[in-house]
Scaffold this motif. Sequence first.
Motif, PDB file in Angstrom:
ATOM      1  N   GLU A 170       0.833  -1.196   0.000  1.00  0.00           N
ATOM      2  CA  GLU A 170       0.000   0.000   0.000  1.00  0.00           C
ATOM      3  C   GLU A 170       0.878   1.261   0.000  1.00  0.00           C
ATOM      4  O   GLU A 170       0.507   2.280  -0.551  1.00  0.00           O
ATOM      5  N   TYR A 171       2.034   1.136   0.636  1.00  0.00           N
ATOM      6  CA  TYR A 171       2.942   2.287   0.706  1.00  0.00           C
ATOM      7  C   TYR A 171       3.699   2.493  -0.609  1.00  0.00           C
ATOM      8  O   TYR A 171       4.143   3.588  -0.898  1.00  0.00           O
ATOM      9  N   MET A 172       3.894   1.422  -1.366  1.00  0.00           N
ATOM     10  CA  MET A 172       4.576   1.533  -2.665  1.00  0.00           C
ATOM     11  C   MET A 172       4.298   0.293  -3.506  1.00  0.00           C
ATOM     12  O   MET A 172       4.025  -0.775  -2.965  1.00  0.00           O
TER      13      MET A 172
ATOM     14  N   ALA B  14       1.981   1.439  11.165  1.00  0.00           N
ATOM     15  CA  ALA B  14       1.912   1.748   9.725  1.00  0.00           C
ATOM     16  C   ALA B  14       0.461   1.799   9.243  1.00  0.00           C
ATOM     17  O   ALA B  14       0.103   2.663   8.430  1.00  0.00           O
ATOM     18  N   PHE B  15      -0.388   0.911   9.752  1.00  0.00           N
ATOM     19  CA  PHE B  15      -1.807   0.900   9.356  1.00  0.00           C
ATOM     20  C   PHE B  15      -2.522   2.142   9.905  1.00  0.00           C
ATOM     21  O   PHE B  15      -3.302   2.795   9.193  1.00  0.00           O
ATOM     22  N   THR B  16      -2.225   2.485  11.154  1.00  0.00           N
ATOM     23  CA  THR B  16      -2.829   3.674  11.758  1.00  0.00           C
ATOM     24  C   THR B  16      -2.449   4.934  10.977  1.00  0.00           C
ATOM     25  O   THR B  16      -3.269   5.849  10.807  1.00  0.00           O
ATOM     26  N   ALA B  17      -1.219   4.973  10.473  1.00  0.00           N
ATOM     27  CA  ALA B  17      -0.768   6.141   9.696  1.00  0.00           C
ATOM     28  C   ALA B  17      -1.640   6.329   8.446  1.00  0.00           C
ATOM     29  O   ALA B  17      -1.979   7.464   8.087  1.00  0.00           O
ATOM     30  N   VAL B  18      -2.005   5.212   7.793  1.00  0.00           N
ATOM     31  CA  VAL B  18      -2.871   5.299   6.599  1.00  0.00           C
ATOM     32  C   VAL B  18      -4.241   5.864   6.983  1.00  0.00           C
ATOM     33  O   VAL B  18      -4.795   6.738   6.295  1.00  0.00           O
ATOM     34  N   ILE B  19      -4.776   5.377   8.097  1.00  0.00           N
ATOM     35  CA  ILE B  19      -6.096   5.840   8.558  1.00  0.00           C
ATOM     36  C   ILE B  19      -6.036   7.337   8.886  1.00  0.00           C
ATOM     37  O   ILE B  19      -6.923   8.106   8.495  1.00  0.00           O
ATOM     38  N   ILE B  20      -4.969   7.757   9.581  1.00  0.00           N
ATOM     39  CA  ILE B  20      -4.840   9.177   9.955  1.00  0.00           C
ATOM     40  C   ILE B  20      -4.730  10.052   8.698  1.00  0.00           C
ATOM     41  O   ILE B  20      -5.357  11.107   8.601  1.00  0.00           O
ATOM     42  N   LEU B  21      -3.950   9.581   7.709  1.00  0.00           N
ATOM     43  CA  LEU B  21      -3.816  10.345   6.457  1.00  0.00           C
ATOM     44  C   LEU B  21      -5.186  10.507   5.792  1.00  0.00           C
ATOM     45  O   LEU B  21      -5.536  11.597   5.318  1.00  0.00           O
TER      46      LEU B  21
ATOM     47  N   LEU C  14       4.867  11.271   9.852  1.00  0.00           N
ATOM     48  CA  LEU C  14       4.128  10.052  10.195  1.00  0.00           C
ATOM     49  C   LEU C  14       4.162   9.039   9.050  1.00  0.00           C
ATOM     50  O   LEU C  14       4.422   7.849   9.256  1.00  0.00           O
ATOM     51  N   LEU C  15       3.900   9.514   7.830  1.00  0.00           N
ATOM     52  CA  LEU C  15       3.888   8.596   6.696  1.00  0.00           C
ATOM     53  C   LEU C  15       5.298   8.141   6.315  1.00  0.00           C
ATOM     54  O   LEU C  15       5.483   7.037   5.796  1.00  0.00           O
ATOM     55  N   GLY C  16       6.296   8.978   6.610  1.00  0.00           N
ATOM     56  CA  GLY C  16       7.686   8.559   6.407  1.00  0.00           C
ATOM     57  C   GLY C  16       8.017   7.393   7.336  1.00  0.00           C
ATOM     58  O   GLY C  16       8.576   6.371   6.918  1.00  0.00           O
ATOM     59  N   ILE C  17       7.632   7.531   8.604  1.00  0.00           N
ATOM     60  CA  ILE C  17       7.850   6.453   9.580  1.00  0.00           C
ATOM     61  C   ILE C  17       7.025   5.218   9.173  1.00  0.00           C
ATOM     62  O   ILE C  17       7.501   4.088   9.216  1.00  0.00           O
ATOM     63  N   GLY C  18       5.782   5.474   8.743  1.00  0.00           N
ATOM     64  CA  GLY C  18       4.918   4.371   8.302  1.00  0.00           C
ATOM     65  C   GLY C  18       5.536   3.592   7.153  1.00  0.00           C
ATOM     66  O   GLY C  18       5.504   2.364   7.133  1.00  0.00           O
TER      67      GLY C  18
END
Lengths: 464, 57
Positions: free
Chosen positions: A33-35, A167-174, A290-294
């Motif tokens: 999902e990230y790439m 990492a999943f929480t970061a997607v939800i927050i975005l 956040l998404l960088g860390i994710g």
Amino acid sequence: MANAQQTEHVGLARVLGPAHVWALGVGIVLVGEYMGWNFAVGKGGAYAALMACWFAGILYTCVAMIDSEVTSTVAAAGGQYTQAKHIVGPLMAFNVGLYLVFAYTMLEAANAITVGFLVDTVATMTGHEGGLDQRPFIILAIMFLAWLNYRGVLATLTFNLVITAIAFTAVIILFLATSGIFTTSPLQHKDLMSGPAALPYGWLGVLAAMHFGLWYYLGIEGTTQAAEEVRSPARSLPFGTLAGVMTLAIAATLTWYVSSGLMPWEYLGQAGVPLFDAARLSGSTFLMVLLGIGTLFATLASANGCINDASRAWFAMGRDRYLPGWFGAVHPRYRTPYRAIIFLVPIALIFALGAPIDQVITFSILSGLLEYTFMPLNIILFRKKWPLESIKRGYEHPFHPLPAYVLLGLCGITFFAVFLGYGTQLVAMIAFYIVVSLWFHFWRYRFVNRGAQFTMPWPKPRGY
Amino acid sequence: MDLWDFLEYAAWAASALFGLFIVIDWIKTDSTYSEEFLTSSREGELEALTEEQHHRG
């Protein structure tokens, strides 16, 4: 250690719960999902990527349902290899074992390459000049995760659980931050996806997008490799696998929604780290960090799960003498397949340091696809030889044989999609498996521990 | 030399440390236990093993 010697035999430790199974499956996949998924946009535009996301979602729901039923009765390391051994036969099992090891080791290498790229990106963003040597970071990722896997499965998958959840929480927050629920939304789907941008290559583009559509979910079937290490396989494996596929369907759709609303398809289709780019375009420094860390966590979780799964498949094959029995050793203290873990480290390093990432990913996808093509055959034979009333299953998948036929059809379409872009690799890969099959049939099979390889207390198969 | 140059060296060193730990422990384990014991795991045997350990208390 003394306890282990008292028993005069040593095996893997049953210490995992359903959350670890979820972390193993989702952890391997979430990096997609990230790439990677966004190359589907490059093949056919944003709508094509969404259709590929949902068709691949159907494919993987079939995979998860079929896998959950079979593995809830075959609770042993090796996953689909062990299933094939019991249900189809030795040659199929040998091939499936190799598909698994290749798919996961190639994916591990691709993840390590990505870690190097991420560190380099951060270095450049923070003003480092003259370029960064990515090799030490690639090697460190592989060595650290191999060490973690060597030291024990509980720590390994608890680590995966934590970083995958972040990492999943970061997607939800975005999604929440850009969707317009709390503030004005920066998303511009209408402008970015109308006119020629809707389906730039027509329906052929939708077909071609299926190749990278797999990337949204590739690896969720890896949950079965934990079968010998979960406390309650009949309950934990179906629960963890099905919860994992639902998590990924949500993450995939949200990822597509946010990314396609922020970037034109021509850019999104080639982006290296699309979710990170989406966070940067949102204008929020918090989201960018956040998404960088994710991205980093998703990459590490995937590589970590891949080491776990590839080593279990290699170990199971060694234990049955499909490969030299030396690989079937278990560490007496850490209760891990330590020789299988060690053996696969240099292979991952060679591919991570010496091969281009798109080739590595394609070999991983092709091995996975061959494995999914085996699954319909596997479940049809399983139900035929051992009908529902003959063996108690932890989970019974609905509408049989419809999911098997749908899976077979979608695999056929995806093979065609891969052939359109990577025909040579597809032919080379199939030629490789034919050659190793001949080697196994005419040479290696004489060493197989034939008497001990069927371990499940099942009744005689119907018709035999 | 900036922070990233030091981090490169640190990454090389940490990689070597993890590798060294694995190799030393591997050699130690292989020389401490017999090959039969290390390769004694059998598929489907874990339930039996757990039961046996449970009874021994």
